[in-house]
Design a protein around this motif. Structure first.
Motif, PDB file in Angstrom:
ATOM      1  N   TYR A   1      53.915  25.915 101.820  1.00  0.00           N
ATOM      2  CA  TYR A   1      55.140  26.567 101.351  1.00  0.00           C
ATOM      3  C   TYR A   1      54.814  27.777 100.480  1.00  0.00           C
ATOM      4  CZ  TYR A   1      59.132  27.337  98.270  1.00  0.00           C
ATOM      5  OH  TYR A   1      60.134  27.923  97.534  1.00  0.00           O
ATOM      6  N   LEU A   2      53.927  27.582  99.509  1.00  0.00           N
ATOM      7  CA  LEU A   2      53.552  28.679  98.626  1.00  0.00           C
ATOM      8  C   LEU A   2      52.836  29.786  99.392  1.00  0.00           C
ATOM      9  CD1 LEU A   2      52.319  26.583  95.577  1.00  0.00           C
ATOM     10  CD2 LEU A   2      54.465  27.846  95.772  1.00  0.00           C
ATOM     11  N   ARG A   3      52.033  29.392 100.359  1.00  0.00           N
ATOM     12  CA  ARG A   3      51.321  30.376 101.177  1.00  0.00           C
ATOM     13  C   ARG A   3      52.311  31.215 101.986  1.00  0.00           C
ATOM     14  NH1 ARG A   3      46.119  32.637 102.141  1.00  0.00           N
ATOM     15  NH2 ARG A   3      46.442  33.819 104.047  1.00  0.00           N
ATOM     16  N   LEU A   4      53.293  30.583 102.571  1.00  0.00           N
ATOM     17  CA  LEU A   4      54.256  31.295 103.406  1.00  0.00           C
ATOM     18  C   LEU A   4      55.114  32.249 102.588  1.00  0.00           C
ATOM     19  CD1 LEU A   4      55.388  28.407 105.784  1.00  0.00           C
ATOM     20  CD2 LEU A   4      53.706  30.204 106.220  1.00  0.00           C
ATOM     21  N   ARG A   5      55.286  31.944 101.312  1.00  0.00           N
ATOM     22  CA  ARG A   5      56.081  32.817 100.448  1.00  0.00           C
ATOM     23  C   ARG A   5      55.298  34.060 100.013  1.00  0.00           C
ATOM     24  NH1 ARG A   5      60.480  30.392  97.842  1.00  0.00           N
ATOM     25  NH2 ARG A   5      60.821  32.487  96.999  1.00  0.00           N
ATOM     26  N   GLN A   6      54.008  34.122 100.300  1.00  0.00           N
ATOM     27  CA  GLN A   6      53.174  35.235  99.871  1.00  0.00           C
ATOM     28  C   GLN A   6      53.102  36.357 100.902  1.00  0.00           C
ATOM     29  OE1 GLN A   6      49.353  33.516  98.980  1.00  0.00           O
ATOM     30  NE2 GLN A   6      50.093  32.432  97.165  1.00  0.00           N
ATOM     31  N   GLY A   7      53.811  36.228 102.005  1.00  0.00           N
ATOM     32  CA  GLY A   7      53.758  37.245 103.041  1.00  0.00           C
ATOM     33  C   GLY A   7      54.374  38.559 102.594  1.00  0.00           C
ATOM     34  N   PRO A   8      54.081  39.643 103.326  1.00  0.00           N
ATOM     35  CA  PRO A   8      54.628  40.955 102.960  1.00  0.00           C
ATOM     36  C   PRO A   8      56.132  41.050 103.153  1.00  0.00           C
ATOM     37  CG  PRO A   8      53.446  41.076 105.050  1.00  0.00           C
ATOM     38  CD  PRO A   8      53.165  39.722 104.474  1.00  0.00           C
ATOM     39  N   ARG A   9      56.700  40.149 103.963  1.00  0.00           N
ATOM     40  CA  ARG A   9      58.146  40.146 104.187  1.00  0.00           C
ATOM     41  C   ARG A   9      58.714  38.801 103.775  1.00  0.00           C
ATOM     42  NH1 ARG A   9      55.555  42.429 108.193  1.00  0.00           N
ATOM     43  NH2 ARG A   9      55.504  40.527 109.423  1.00  0.00           N
ATOM     44  N   ASP A  10      59.959  38.775 103.390  1.00  0.00           N
ATOM     45  CA  ASP A  10      60.583  37.559 102.869  1.00  0.00           C
ATOM     46  C   ASP A  10      60.713  36.502 103.964  1.00  0.00           C
ATOM     47  OD1 ASP A  10      62.040  35.979 100.866  1.00  0.00           O
ATOM     48  OD2 ASP A  10      63.742  36.309 102.205  1.00  0.00           O
ATOM     49  N   ALA A  11      60.249  35.298 103.684  1.00  0.00           N
ATOM     50  CA  ALA A  11      60.383  34.168 104.610  1.00  0.00           C
ATOM     51  C   ALA A  11      60.789  32.927 103.835  1.00  0.00           C
ATOM     52  CB  ALA A  11      59.072  33.942 105.355  1.00  0.00           C
ATOM     53  N   SER A  12      61.593  33.111 102.792  1.00  0.00           N
ATOM     54  CA  SER A  12      61.895  32.012 101.883  1.00  0.00           C
ATOM     55  C   SER A  12      62.709  30.907 102.547  1.00  0.00           C
ATOM     56  CB  SER A  12      62.632  32.536 100.652  1.00  0.00           C
ATOM     57  OG  SER A  12      63.811  33.225 101.020  1.00  0.00           O
ATOM     58  N   TYR A  13      63.713  31.261 103.348  1.00  0.00           N
ATOM     59  CA  TYR A  13      64.569  30.223 103.928  1.00  0.00           C
ATOM     60  C   TYR A  13      63.830  29.316 104.907  1.00  0.00           C
ATOM     61  CZ  TYR A  13      68.570  32.435 101.698  1.00  0.00           C
ATOM     62  OH  TYR A  13      69.443  32.939 100.781  1.00  0.00           O
ATOM     63  N   PRO A  14      63.096  29.849 105.883  1.00  0.00           N
ATOM     64  CA  PRO A  14      62.333  28.928 106.741  1.00  0.00           C
ATOM     65  C   PRO A  14      61.248  28.172 105.988  1.00  0.00           C
ATOM     66  CG  PRO A  14      61.797  31.221 107.237  1.00  0.00           C
ATOM     67  CD  PRO A  14      62.994  31.242 106.349  1.00  0.00           C
ATOM     68  N   ALA A  15      60.667  28.784 104.949  1.00  0.00           N
ATOM     69  CA  ALA A  15      59.655  28.076 104.161  1.00  0.00           C
ATOM     70  C   ALA A  15      60.277  26.899 103.421  1.00  0.00           C
ATOM     71  CB  ALA A  15      58.986  29.040 103.178  1.00  0.00           C
ATOM     72  N   ILE A  16      61.463  27.096 102.861  1.00  0.00           N
ATOM     73  CA  ILE A  16      62.163  26.000 102.180  1.00  0.00           C
ATOM     74  C   ILE A  16      62.526  24.905 103.174  1.00  0.00           C
ATOM     75  CG2 ILE A  16      64.303  25.391 100.978  1.00  0.00           C
ATOM     76  CD1 ILE A  16      64.161  28.170  99.664  1.00  0.00           C
ATOM     77  N   THR A  17      62.967  25.302 104.372  1.00  0.00           N
ATOM     78  CA  THR A  17      63.284  24.322 105.419  1.00  0.00           C
ATOM     79  C   THR A  17      62.056  23.506 105.779  1.00  0.00           C
ATOM     80  OG1 THR A  17      64.996  25.776 106.325  1.00  0.00           O
ATOM     81  CG2 THR A  17      64.151  24.043 107.768  1.00  0.00           C
ATOM     82  N   MET A  18      60.915  24.176 105.905  1.00  0.00           N
ATOM     83  CA  MET A  18      59.669  23.484 106.210  1.00  0.00           C
ATOM     84  C   MET A  18      59.337  22.455 105.145  1.00  0.00           C
ATOM     85  SD  MET A  18      56.236  23.229 105.304  1.00  0.00           S
ATOM     86  CE  MET A  18      56.118  24.663 104.221  1.00  0.00           C
ATOM     87  N   LEU A  19      59.457  22.833 103.879  1.00  0.00           N
ATOM     88  CA  LEU A  19      59.115  21.915 102.793  1.00  0.00           C
ATOM     89  C   LEU A  19      60.086  20.736 102.750  1.00  0.00           C
ATOM     90  CD1 LEU A  19      57.243  21.388 100.403  1.00  0.00           C
ATOM     91  CD2 LEU A  19      58.826  22.688  98.967  1.00  0.00           C
ATOM     92  N   GLY A  20      61.379  20.997 102.912  1.00  0.00           N
ATOM     93  CA  GLY A  20      62.352  19.908 102.915  1.00  0.00           C
ATOM     94  C   GLY A  20      62.133  18.944 104.071  1.00  0.00           C
ATOM     95  N   ALA A  21      61.839  19.483 105.260  1.00  0.00           N
ATOM     96  CA  ALA A  21      61.570  18.623 106.413  1.00  0.00           C
ATOM     97  C   ALA A  21      60.296  17.810 106.204  1.00  0.00           C
ATOM     98  CB  ALA A  21      61.462  19.472 107.672  1.00  0.00           C
ATOM     99  N   SER A  22      59.324  18.380 105.512  1.00  0.00           N
ATOM    100  CA  SER A  22      58.082  17.649 105.214  1.00  0.00           C
ATOM    101  C   SER A  22      58.366  16.414 104.364  1.00  0.00           C
ATOM    102  CB  SER A  22      57.096  18.563 104.487  1.00  0.00           C
ATOM    103  OG  SER A  22      56.744  19.675 105.273  1.00  0.00           O
ATOM    104  N   VAL A  23      59.206  16.601 103.345  1.00  0.00           N
ATOM    105  CA  VAL A  23      59.579  15.457 102.492  1.00  0.00           C
ATOM    106  C   VAL A  23      60.272  14.385 103.328  1.00  0.00           C
ATOM    107  CG1 VAL A  23      60.983  14.725 100.533  1.00  0.00           C
ATOM    108  CG2 VAL A  23      59.737  16.895 100.425  1.00  0.00           C
ATOM    109  N   GLY A  24      61.200  14.811 104.180  1.00  0.00           N
ATOM    110  CA  GLY A  24      61.908  13.866 105.034  1.00  0.00           C
ATOM    111  C   GLY A  24      60.968  13.120 105.963  1.00  0.00           C
ATOM    112  N   TRP A  25      59.993  13.851 106.531  1.00  0.00           N
ATOM    113  CA  TRP A  25      59.051  13.197 107.444  1.00  0.00           C
ATOM    114  C   TRP A  25      58.224  12.144 106.728  1.00  0.00           C
ATOM    115  CZ3 TRP A  25      53.715  12.777 107.753  1.00  0.00           C
ATOM    116  CH2 TRP A  25      53.234  12.229 108.939  1.00  0.00           C
TER     117      TRP A  25
END
Length: 230
Positions: free
Chosen positions: A74-98
């Motif tokens: 999640y933190l790595r994906l937020r470091q990109g040159p362009r904003d990817a916060s929403y899919p990164a948050i979705t990824m982290l939330g789905a990880s918790v659910g899994w």
């Protein structure tokens, strides 16, 4: 220094996740997929409960190691040159659910093993097995969402190779497409784990140049205090 440690521990947790998950499953084993009554009865009669529980414990530890990896990703994906916060948050939330759902499925298998030598009726056992296998399939659609969202974040944000992003998107689609026939009956079930293992391994064993950049950035960010006077 904290950044460098995090960038080492995070991906290493993903490697441990894969190793413990697969190792634990190999130790305890599962009955055949959709077994007949005689196959299931034979599996229950010969089950080594101590070994089964040990394997389950190792597999559960592996599942827990997924969370520090997902947090790092999640933190790595937020470091990109362009904003990817929403899919990164979705990824982290789905990880918790899994993680939560998978631990619940493992509990179902542990309960079945506990009753194996106590006169468990084979039809009741078949019901538990069917529930566990169906839960596994539906649980892993959450893993598919995790990988798919990571792929969207990679392609959109550019924090990693686009090849890794497109591979994640394909894996997520495969998980959804194969759900109606049961992923446990297809080789597709391993794809998500292999993607995680590949990303984790790469950033565990080949992040040297990136660590130097991070360390240099950390060094530059340390306040130097007042300049000495002559």
């Amino acid at each position: 220094m904290t950044e460098a440690i995090r960038n080492r521990i995070g991906p290493a947790s993903g490697v441990l996740f894969f190793a413990l998950l697969m190792g634990g499953a190999a130790i305890h084993g599962y009955p055949d997929i959709r077994p007949s009554d005689s196959q299931l009865a034979s599996w229950l009669a010969t089950l080594d409960v101590g070994r089964f529980n040990a394997g389950m414990y190792i597999e559960a530890l592996g599942v827990l190691f997924f969370m520090p990896f997902a947090t790092w990703l999640y933190l790595r994906l937020r470091q990109g040159p362009r904003d990817a916060s929403y899919p990164a948050i979705t990824m982290l939330g789905a990880s918790v659910g899994w993680v939560v759902f998978t631990l619940h499925v493992l509990g179902g298998w542990a309960g079945l093993a506990d009753q194996a030598g106590k006169g468990l009726d084979v039809r009741v056992a078949q019901t538990v097995v069917s529930i566990n296998q169906a839960s596994y399939d539906f649980t892993n659609i959450v893993l598919g969402l995790t990988v798919f969202a990571a792929g969207v974040a990679i392609v959109r944000g550019g924090a990693m190779s686009r090849f890794a992003g497109w591979a994640a998107l394909c894996v997520g689609v495969v998980y959804v497409v194969t759900l109606p026939i049961g992923r446990d009956a297809t080789p597709a079930g391993i794809l998500g784990y292999l993607w995680i293992f590949a990303i984790a391994s790469y950033y565990t064993f080949r992040p040297g140049r990136e660590r130097e950049v991070v360390a240099a950035a950390d060094h530059r960010s340390v306040p130097t205090g007042l300049q000495a006077t002559r």
